[in-house]
Design a protein around this motif. Structure first.
Motif, PDB file in Angstrom:
ATOM      1  N   TYR A 237      50.887  37.073  39.929  1.00 54.82           N
ATOM      2  CA  TYR A 237      49.790  37.965  39.577  1.00 54.82           C
ATOM      3  C   TYR A 237      49.762  39.201  40.467  1.00 54.82           C
ATOM      4  CZ  TYR A 237      45.122  39.405  38.180  1.00 54.82           C
ATOM      5  OH  TYR A 237      44.056  40.117  37.692  1.00 54.82           O
ATOM      6  N   TRP A 238      49.654  40.362  39.851  1.00 53.48           N
ATOM      7  CA  TRP A 238      49.497  41.626  40.584  1.00 53.48           C
ATOM      8  C   TRP A 238      48.724  42.586  39.709  1.00 53.48           C
ATOM      9  CZ3 TRP A 238      50.669  46.688  39.464  1.00 53.48           C
ATOM     10  CH2 TRP A 238      50.598  47.605  40.531  1.00 53.48           C
ATOM     11  N   ASN A 239      47.737  43.212  40.263  1.00 54.54           N
ATOM     12  CA  ASN A 239      47.010  44.229  39.527  1.00 54.54           C
ATOM     13  C   ASN A 239      46.527  45.300  40.480  1.00 54.54           C
ATOM     14  OD1 ASN A 239      46.626  44.398  36.740  1.00 54.54           O
ATOM     15  ND2 ASN A 239      45.440  42.505  36.727  1.00 54.54           N
ATOM     16  N   ASN A 240      46.632  46.540  40.035  1.00 51.05           N
ATOM     17  CA  ASN A 240      46.075  47.642  40.793  1.00 51.05           C
ATOM     18  C   ASN A 240      44.684  47.907  40.223  1.00 51.05           C
ATOM     19  OD1 ASN A 240      45.490  50.670  40.910  1.00 51.05           O
ATOM     20  ND2 ASN A 240      47.067  50.414  42.452  1.00 51.05           N
ATOM     21  N   ILE A 241      43.715  48.202  41.085  1.00 52.64           N
ATOM     22  CA  ILE A 241      42.344  48.327  40.586  1.00 52.64           C
ATOM     23  C   ILE A 241      41.848  49.765  40.566  1.00 52.64           C
ATOM     24  CG2 ILE A 241      41.628  46.020  41.301  1.00 52.64           C
ATOM     25  CD1 ILE A 241      40.150  47.732  43.645  1.00 52.64           C
ATOM     26  N   ALA A 242      42.766  50.726  40.766  1.00 58.29           N
ATOM     27  CA  ALA A 242      42.296  52.091  41.001  1.00 58.29           C
ATOM     28  C   ALA A 242      41.925  52.886  39.757  1.00 58.29           C
ATOM     29  CB  ALA A 242      43.322  52.855  41.825  1.00 58.29           C
ATOM     30  N   SER A 243      41.482  52.221  38.695  1.00 56.02           N
ATOM     31  CA  SER A 243      40.833  52.935  37.598  1.00 56.02           C
ATOM     32  C   SER A 243      39.736  52.022  37.084  1.00 56.02           C
ATOM     33  CB  SER A 243      41.825  53.254  36.476  1.00 56.02           C
ATOM     34  OG  SER A 243      42.071  52.114  35.701  1.00 56.02           O
ATOM     35  N   VAL A 244      38.738  52.598  36.467  1.00 57.26           N
ATOM     36  CA  VAL A 244      37.597  51.780  36.046  1.00 57.26           C
ATOM     37  C   VAL A 244      38.039  50.649  35.123  1.00 57.26           C
ATOM     38  CG1 VAL A 244      35.456  51.814  34.714  1.00 57.26           C
ATOM     39  CG2 VAL A 244      35.907  53.605  36.372  1.00 57.26           C
ATOM     40  N   GLU A 245      38.967  50.967  34.188  1.00 55.99           N
ATOM     41  CA  GLU A 245      39.407  49.949  33.228  1.00 55.99           C
ATOM     42  C   GLU A 245      40.137  48.810  33.940  1.00 55.99           C
ATOM     43  OE1 GLU A 245      40.277  53.322  32.889  1.00 55.99           O
ATOM     44  OE2 GLU A 245      38.383  53.543  31.802  1.00 55.99           O
ATOM     45  N   ASP A 246      41.043  49.190  34.855  1.00 58.70           N
ATOM     46  CA  ASP A 246      41.794  48.157  35.570  1.00 58.70           C
ATOM     47  C   ASP A 246      40.902  47.364  36.509  1.00 58.70           C
ATOM     48  OD1 ASP A 246      44.169  48.629  34.342  1.00 58.70           O
ATOM     49  OD2 ASP A 246      44.886  50.046  35.838  1.00 58.70           O
ATOM     50  N   TYR A 247      39.969  48.057  37.101  1.00 58.99           N
ATOM     51  CA  TYR A 247      39.030  47.374  37.994  1.00 58.99           C
ATOM     52  C   TYR A 247      38.234  46.329  37.228  1.00 58.99           C
ATOM     53  CZ  TYR A 247      35.105  46.542  41.090  1.00 58.99           C
ATOM     54  OH  TYR A 247      34.171  45.927  41.866  1.00 58.99           O
ATOM     55  N   TYR A 248      37.751  46.734  36.073  1.00 61.37           N
ATOM     56  CA  TYR A 248      36.955  45.833  35.236  1.00 61.37           C
ATOM     57  C   TYR A 248      37.799  44.641  34.779  1.00 61.37           C
ATOM     58  CZ  TYR A 248      34.035  44.272  31.348  1.00 61.37           C
ATOM     59  OH  TYR A 248      33.264  43.515  30.497  1.00 61.37           O
ATOM     60  N   ARG A 249      39.007  44.964  34.298  1.00 64.57           N
ATOM     61  CA  ARG A 249      39.888  43.929  33.762  1.00 64.57           C
ATOM     62  C   ARG A 249      40.288  42.926  34.850  1.00 64.57           C
ATOM     63  NH1 ARG A 249      45.128  44.294  33.114  1.00 64.57           N
ATOM     64  NH2 ARG A 249      45.110  46.459  33.753  1.00 64.57           N
ATOM     65  N   THR A 250      40.619  43.453  36.043  1.00 69.42           N
ATOM     66  CA  THR A 250      41.041  42.578  37.137  1.00 69.42           C
ATOM     67  C   THR A 250      39.912  41.634  37.530  1.00 69.42           C
ATOM     68  OG1 THR A 250      42.473  44.330  37.928  1.00 69.42           O
ATOM     69  CG2 THR A 250      41.992  42.548  39.468  1.00 69.42           C
ATOM     70  N   ASN A 251      38.715  42.154  37.615  1.00 71.85           N
ATOM     71  CA  ASN A 251      37.581  41.288  37.944  1.00 71.85           C
ATOM     72  C   ASN A 251      37.384  40.215  36.886  1.00 71.85           C
ATOM     73  OD1 ASN A 251      35.916  41.902  40.456  1.00 71.85           O
ATOM     74  ND2 ASN A 251      36.376  43.946  39.674  1.00 71.85           N
ATOM     75  N   MET A 252      37.443  40.633  35.635  1.00 73.59           N
ATOM     76  CA  MET A 252      37.208  39.686  34.544  1.00 73.59           C
ATOM     77  C   MET A 252      38.296  38.608  34.489  1.00 73.59           C
ATOM     78  SD  MET A 252      34.381  40.104  33.232  1.00 73.59           S
ATOM     79  CE  MET A 252      33.046  41.273  33.281  1.00 73.59           C
ATOM     80  N   ASP A 253      39.483  38.933  35.010  1.00 75.62           N
ATOM     81  CA  ASP A 253      40.548  37.929  35.077  1.00 75.62           C
ATOM     82  C   ASP A 253      40.103  36.691  35.857  1.00 75.62           C
ATOM     83  OD1 ASP A 253      42.437  39.164  33.566  1.00 75.62           O
ATOM     84  OD2 ASP A 253      43.601  39.966  35.242  1.00 75.62           O
ATOM     85  N   PHE A 254      39.191  36.891  36.794  1.00 73.73           N
ATOM     86  CA  PHE A 254      38.754  35.765  37.631  1.00 73.73           C
ATOM     87  C   PHE A 254      37.863  34.779  36.867  1.00 73.73           C
ATOM     88  CE2 PHE A 254      40.458  38.443  40.853  1.00 73.73           C
ATOM     89  CZ  PHE A 254      40.843  37.586  41.866  1.00 73.73           C
TER      90      PHE A 254
END
Lengths: 372, 423
Positions: A237-254
């Motif tokens: 697993y790897w995700n960059n969070i530096a955009s609102v969409e990615d930040y949201y998606r990464t959090n929701m992955d949890f």
């Protein structure tokens, strides 16, 4: 470990909109209780790297507060430790960090004073677990000058803000394009590198003399044919969070059990600063489903498919759906919040209504809060 | 020279046998409380919040859990270059080697530790009460009165006063007399077992009485000080103070935390309680879960229903399970389709699927009716309960049990099933 660590925690990001107005991206809260930089710091300590430098300059307040004690990542030691470098006024002028390479160049004396042969460089805005020892061994086995960690990503992810890589069959990097308009590969650089310390000093000094400031553009891309630069594929697993969409998606992955288990339960752990909050509390009339709730929260309403960070208060008869409620938010009674990210320390008055229609809505509300 | 105005000595060596199986493997101060805390967190947090940064913790009974919990004192900021927290176990001496035979005897055996800090005052605490108290205010009171000994007291209902050590004071709160568990109490000020001694008075009393067997503060030291004409004062405390000495009072004190605004409020910013956070992730509540009037610790995963309960950290509660009026401690896993009613389940217990706890009529417990009572089901740490069994009220289960231990799939009310033995 034969390496020191460098965490590039410099920037804000206009892709984060209001979320990085008051904090660096690396200080973004993640998954209910982490801050983004915890992943890099924990990977460092779990890989037995003892000396870590954090380079930061944009809105470093939250980040500095988070790093006020290094004991949570086990860096509070006599040998090595955690060093935070912010731009400083110097005899020969006051300069901000003009780029990632410049940040290292301005603190080159630190790099020179170390004795470890290698340097692991990582950005502080990625969510991942990684054993840098394996990466270092790969680097040595390949007799590489620079090794770049990369990952194949799904076609639907916006590739435009990453560097893309093309490798030959020996994994040597043949093409490296920074933020391409038309991507010719779905392999991206994760912003994690290994390089020999002396090599890094040499390349940085050269770049400095030529007034070049960016590590990726002025070192990786520029030297890709001259130096042996290899790619190391990350499969976990790897995700960059530096955009609102990615930040949201990464959090929701949890909210997925496998992601949660990977980060929360499996060895090695990811550590963060301890804040002394009591357990979460649920009063009557509560309905919480498929959600994460952190310590210190008091819940009175309905929460569905959401992540509630530390110390939030959710009033009676509220309805929270598909949303991220950041630290220490107060939500008054009868409030509807859907598809939103509610910024930390916000106070939302009773009977409010927020709904993100097409995109995720960022809610920043700083109303007066009356604490009884 | 090292100098501390006041140091604290925390008595944490007692077993607390009235907590039954909960203290089978740990001293009472190490028992979990309020989801994520342990009882000793309250006096330790009070110390640091009161500016007392040198604390000796006297351990004796099964100290492992306590030692690992306290560590070097990081959670309470008691990891100090000078002072901080020190664990003080009994030790072997060249002439005589003895355990701590009484509260004051334990302090006497650590005179040397205290002398290192050249204290003006010594605060004596016990590790088995739930309360928030500013010891600095008590010290101010001690100083203002020029007292040699100050005893913290709290008013109790006069009909209950005969259960306590009672202080009789004049209008200036000077202690004129005291009675231990009097039949006809002359006052309602009960001693809380918290003392501030001026160093010289404490040292003199301990050395003079060192040969007294089982040297105890309440029985020997305080009466000695009084007799010798020392000035003793009673400091009245009117906040929340709860003795969690019995299973029933332990259960009640936990249940009080789930009130909308509890009398003992853990959510105040002021006067935080600190503890060792082994588990920090948020808790997950599954799609079909339901919770009300409960507090739940970090990292727990709830797929069933939790009502009126206190759940610790890292607890798993399976789908279709209903937990009510219960205390479940760290790391326990409860299977699917269980019904748990009024149970105290210690750490790292595994409960199978379809288990029903707290069923049937109330009957007196066969082995320890004074401990396992009021309908509470008590399960010791690391116990295992097999699938599809039914367990009655006032029962106790400890150790790894299998379905053969439950004739007809039942453990009747009042039964004790102890398969753990004394490890």
């Amino acid at each position: 470990m034969r390496a020191i660590g460098i965490i590039l925690a410099g920037g804000g990001s206009n892709r984060m909109h209001e979320l990085s107005k008051n904090r660096a991206v690396c200080a973004m809260p993640v998954a209910g209780f982490y801050r983004s930089i915890d992943f890099a710091l924990s990977n460092m300590t779990n890989s037995h790297i003892q000396t870590v430098a954090v380079f930061t300059q944009y809105n470093a307040g939250s980040l500095n507060t988070h790093l006020s004690s290094s004991k949570w990542w086990d860096f509070g030691r006599k040998q090595g430790g955690l060093y935070v470098f912010t731009p400083a006024a110097k005899a020969n002028g006051n300069l901000w960090y003009r780029g990632t390479a410049d940040a290292i160049a301005q603190n080159l004396s630190f790099l020179k004073s170390c004795h470890e042969p290698y340097v692991v460089i990582t950005s502080g805005d990625c969510v991942y677990k990684m054993d840098y020892n394996k990466l270092l061994q790969y680097h040595i086995d390949k007799q590489s000058d620079i090794t770049v960690v990369c990952k194949d990503i799904a076609a639907d992810v916006d590739i435009e803000r990453f560097g893309t890589i093309r490798m030959n069959e020996e994994s040597r990097i043949e093409e490296f394009e920074e933020k391409p308009v038309v991507a010719r590969s779905n392999t991206i650089s994760c912003g994690i590198y290994v390089i020999r310390r002396r090599q890094l000093i040499e390349l940085i000094e050269k770049a400095q003399n030529e007034e070049r400031f960016d590590f990726v553009r002025d070192i990786l891309v520029r030297y890709k044919d001259m130096k042996r630069i290899y790619g190391y594929k990350l499969k976990t697993y790897w995700n960059n969070i530096a955009s609102v969409e990615d930040y949201y998606r990464t959090n929701m992955d949890f909210l997925k059990p496998e992601v949660r288990n990977y980060f929360f339960n499996e060895y090695p752990g990811v550590y963060t600063k301890v804040v002394d909050l009591p357990p979460a509390k649920y009063n009557v009339g509560v309905r919480v489903s498929n959600s994460l709730v952190s310590s210190g929260c008091i819940v009175n309403g309905t929460v569905e498919d959401s992540i509630v960070f530390k110390g939030a208060f959710i009033g009676n008869n509220c309805y929270i759906k598909n949303s991220i409620i950041l630290n220490d938010v107060y939500i008054g009674d009868n409030t509807h919040i859907e598809n939103c990210i509610v910024e930390s320390h916000g106070t939302i008055q009773a009977n409010s209504y927020y709904k993100g229609e097409k995109d995720i809505k960022i809610v920043v509300e700083n109303n007066e809060r009356y604490v009884i | 020279m090292i100098k501390k105005e006041m140091i604290a000595m925390l008595l944490a060596g007692g077993q607390g046998s009235r907590l039954g199986v909960l203290t089978a493997n740990m001293a009472k101060p190490a028992v979990s409380f309020g989801g994520k805390y342990r009882i000793i967190d309250f006096p330790l947090s009070n110390c640091i919040n009161s500016g007392v940064d040198t604390v000796g913790v006297l351990t004796q009974y099964r100290p492992l859990r306590l030692n690992s919990h306290i560590g070097i004192g990081i959670p309470w900021d008691l990891d100090r270059n000078i002072g901080g927290v020190t664990i003080l176990p009994p030790y072997e001496k060249s002439s005589n080697s003895e355990w701590y035979t009484g509260t004051a005897n334990a302090i006497f055996q650590n005179l040397e530790y205290m002398e290192n800090y050249h204290p003006d005052y010594v605060l004596i605490l016990s590790g088995d009460h739930i309360y928030k108290m500013d010891y600095e205010t008590m010290l101010d009171f001690h100083k203002a009165n020029g007292a040699d000994v100050t005893i913290a007291v709290m008013p109790v209902p006069i009909e209950e006063a005969s259960r306590f050590g009672i202080m009789i004071t004049d209008e200036d709160r000077k202690i004129v007399d005291f009675e231990e568990k009097p039949e006809k109490p002359r006052s309602n000020l009960a001693s809380m077992g918290i003392y501030i001694f001026s160093w010289e008075a404490l040292k003199e009393a301990l050395i003079t009485n060192q040969d007294q067997p089982g040297l105890d503060f309440g029985k020997h030291v305080i009466p000695y000080c009084k007799e010798k004409g020392r000035s003793l004062y009673a400091y009245e405390f009117d906040g929340y103070w709860k003795d969690v000495g019995t299973l029933t009072s332990y259960w009640e004190a936990n249940m009080e935390l789930i009130d909308i605004v509890p009398e003992f409020n853990l959510y105040e910013e002021y006067w935080k309680i600190y503890t060792t956070n082994d588990v920090q992730p948020p808790q997950y509540l599954g799609p079909e879960s339901s919770t009300s009037r409960s507090i739940i610790g970090e990292g727990s995963e709830i797929y069933g229903e939790v009502h009126n309960s206190v759940i610790g950290c890292g607890v798993k509660i399976g789908k279709g399970t209903v937990v009510s009026h219960s205390i479940i401690m760290n790391g326990t896993e409860i299977g699917e389709n269980c019904n748990v009613e009024k149970a105290v389940i210690a750490e790292k217990v595994v409960v199978g699927n379809g288990v029903r706890l707290g069923e049937g009529e109330e009957k007196e417990n066969e082995t320890k009716p004074g401990i396992y009572r009021d309908g509470i089901v008590t399960i010791g740490e690391k116990s295992v309960i097999p699938d599809n069994v039914s367990v009655g009220k006032n029962t106790m289960i400890s150790g790894v049990t299998t379905s053969t231990d439950y004739p007809n799939g039942m453990l009747d009310s009042g039964r004790t099933l102890d398969k753990a033995g004394d490890r």
